[in-house]
Design an enzyme around this catalytic site. Structure first.
Site, short mmCIF file in Angstrom:
data_model
loop_
_atom_site.label_atom_id
_atom_site.label_comp_id
_atom_site.label_asym_id
_atom_site.label_seq_id
_atom_site.Cartn_x
_atom_site.Cartn_y
_atom_site.Cartn_z
N ALA A 14 38.24 25.02 36.61
CA ALA A 14 37.10 25.92 36.87
C ALA A 14 37.34 26.73 38.14
CB ALA A 14 35.82 25.09 36.98
N ASP A 37 36.40 20.49 35.59
CA ASP A 37 37.33 20.46 36.73
C ASP A 37 37.28 19.07 37.33
OD1 ASP A 37 38.66 23.06 38.43
OD2 ASP A 37 38.58 21.14 39.49
N ARG A 155 48.51 45.62 32.15
CA ARG A 155 48.92 46.24 33.42
C ARG A 155 49.67 47.54 33.15
NH1 ARG A 155 50.26 40.46 36.33
NH2 ARG A 155 48.20 40.27 37.31
N HIS A 179 56.94 35.19 31.08
CA HIS A 179 56.01 35.74 32.06
C HIS A 179 56.68 35.63 33.42
CE1 HIS A 179 52.33 36.94 33.81
NE2 HIS A 179 52.10 35.79 34.41
O1 TXD Z 1 49.45 35.26 33.26
C1 TXD Z 1 49.26 34.09 33.50
N1 TXD Z 1 49.57 33.16 32.62
C2 TXD Z 1 48.63 33.69 34.78
C3 TXD Z 1 48.79 32.35 35.25
C4 TXD Z 1 47.79 34.59 35.48
C5 TXD Z 1 47.04 34.15 36.53
C6 TXD Z 1 47.07 32.77 37.01
N2 TXD Z 1 48.09 31.98 36.42
C7 TXD Z 1 48.14 30.56 36.71
O2 TXD Z 1 46.91 29.94 36.28
C8 TXD Z 1 48.25 30.18 38.19
O3 TXD Z 1 49.57 30.30 38.64
C9 TXD Z 1 47.77 28.74 38.14
O4 TXD Z 1 48.82 27.90 37.69
C10 TXD Z 1 46.66 28.76 37.08
C11 TXD Z 1 45.24 28.81 37.64
O5 TXD Z 1 45.11 29.89 38.51
P1 TXD Z 1 43.76 30.08 39.37
O6 TXD Z 1 43.90 31.32 40.14
O7 TXD Z 1 42.57 29.88 38.51
O8 TXD Z 1 43.89 28.82 40.37
P2 TXD Z 1 42.70 28.04 41.12
O9 TXD Z 1 41.60 28.98 41.48
O10 TXD Z 1 43.38 27.25 42.19
O11 TXD Z 1 42.13 27.05 39.99
C12 TXD Z 1 42.85 25.97 39.48
C13 TXD Z 1 41.85 24.87 39.22
C14 TXD Z 1 41.20 24.30 40.49
O12 TXD Z 1 39.80 24.43 40.41
C15 TXD Z 1 41.62 22.84 40.50
O13 TXD Z 1 40.63 21.96 41.01
C16 TXD Z 1 41.88 22.59 39.02
O14 TXD Z 1 42.52 23.78 38.56
N3 TXD Z 1 42.69 21.41 38.75
C17 TXD Z 1 42.49 20.62 37.68
N4 TXD Z 1 41.60 20.71 36.69
C18 TXD Z 1 41.64 19.75 35.75
N5 TXD Z 1 42.52 18.72 35.77
C19 TXD Z 1 43.42 18.61 36.75
N6 TXD Z 1 44.29 17.58 36.76
C20 TXD Z 1 43.44 19.59 37.77
N7 TXD Z 1 44.18 19.79 38.87
C21 TXD Z 1 43.72 20.90 39.47
#
Ligand code: TXD
Length: 316
Positions: A14, A37, A155, A179
């Protein structure tokens, strides 16, 4: 999936992309959304806020926040953004291992609570994490699909439209491959209302826009200073969820499992697919030039390297 009930969309993670994807799904009224989350309170708070936006945005979607996987029970679609973005000082391998552990944990819960779902993976490194999700859930490969190509092509579409002063809606394109730096944008398949961009832009300008697309994520990271892009990534994931919910079979670039298409086997890579209720309904094979094909093979090589690294870490 029955046709009579409302769709249930699980968003695992989230954070920036996950919560924004939930927002777009709710705004499109695709169904009800469950935002999960591991951070306590945060998904509940965001979900309540999003639900309260519903009456204003003319949406009937209920958004529920949770730290309990049981709440995603029976989800039709799951968008997985759980994971870490790469932080300064963190090696690529370190990120790979950390996110692989997270994705493995998510996969175990999807097997248990959402065994019939179509899974849209967003977590980076995208193509490798999508492969891992397929392996760990044991779901049929067509029900696990990765989000990257829609973002990368959006993009390029935006850059072309901005350059020409035309509507972004008129610009269409295709981006293949993994990607990241090795993505394969296809200017040959880029057009403005059917007019090839080669008739509208010089070779040099096209090359510059392609290069900006390749580095599109980095450009935003450099501006934001903390975190990475999330509006367009979330919109892309929600677009995929929409194609599945509405059984559109619209052809979109997604990371799909290849079993011989493009001469590649047993890996996920960005290719055009028809996306529908069953996930990847069809992989569309383009006739590539020698150069395009070589670029795609190079891209595949990078993904294979990641898969091998997971094996040597004993994650796979
Ligand atoms: O084009 C694409 N595929 C991408 C990929 C474009 C943008 C972002 N991209 C990737 O998505 C980025 O490199 C990250 O690996 C993910 C998530 O990116 P975001 O910007 O949403 O990161 P955040 O804001 O840090 O959110 C990640 C959330 C955070 O709230 C953590 O608490 C949660 O993941 N988290 C978990 N949730 C559930 N279960 C577990 N184990 C867990 N660990 C962390």
């Amino acid at each position: 999936m029955s046709d009579s009930k409302r769709f249930k969309i699980g968003c695992i993670g989230a954070g920036n992309v996950g919560a924004t994807a939930a927002q777009y799904c709710a705004e499109m009224d695709l169904g009800d959304v469950v935002l999960f989350d591991i951070v306590e309170g945060m998904p509940q708070g965001k979900a309540l806020d999003l639900t309260q936006a519903g009456p204003i945005r003319n949406s009937g979607s209920l958004v529920k926040g949770t730290n309990n996987y049981a709440d995603i029970d029976g989800s039709d679609i799951v968008i997985v953004t759980a994971g870490l973005p790469r932080k300064p000082g963190m090696s690529r391998l370190d990120l790979l291992e950390k996110n692989a552990r997270i994705v493995s944990d998510v996969a175990e819960n999807l097997r248990k609570y959402a065994p019939q779902s179509v899974v849209i993976v967003v977590t980076n490194p995208l193509d490798v994490m999508t492969y891992l999700m397929m392996k760990k859930t044991g779901f049929p490969p067509e029900r696990v699909v990765g989000m990257a190509g829609i973002l990368d092509s959006a993009r390029l579409r935006a850059f072309v439209a901005m350059e020409l002063g035309v509507s972004m809606k008129n610009v269409d394109t295709m981006v293949l491959g993994s990607h990241g730096d090795e993505m394969v944008p296809l200017p040959e398949y880029t057009n403005v209302s059917g007019i090839p961009i080669s008739q509208l832009l010089s070779k040099e300008r096209i090359a510059a826009l392609v290069e900006r697309t390749r580095k599109g994520g980095g450009e935003i990271v450099a501006l934001l200073k903390t975190g990475s892009a999330y509006y367009a990534p979330a919109a892309s994931a929600a677009r995929m969820a929409e194609a599945v919910c509405k059984d559109e079979k619209q052809v979109l670039p997604c990371a799909a499992y290849l079993s011989g298409q493009y001469g590649l086997k047993d890996l996920y890579l960005g290719v055009p697919v028809a996306l529908g209720r069953n996930g990847v309904e069809r992989v569309v094979e383009l006739k590539l030039t020698v150069e395009q094909s070589a670029a795609l093979q190079k891209s595949a090589g990078e993904v294979r390297k990641g898969i091998e690294e997971l094996k040597s870490m004993k994650v796979l």
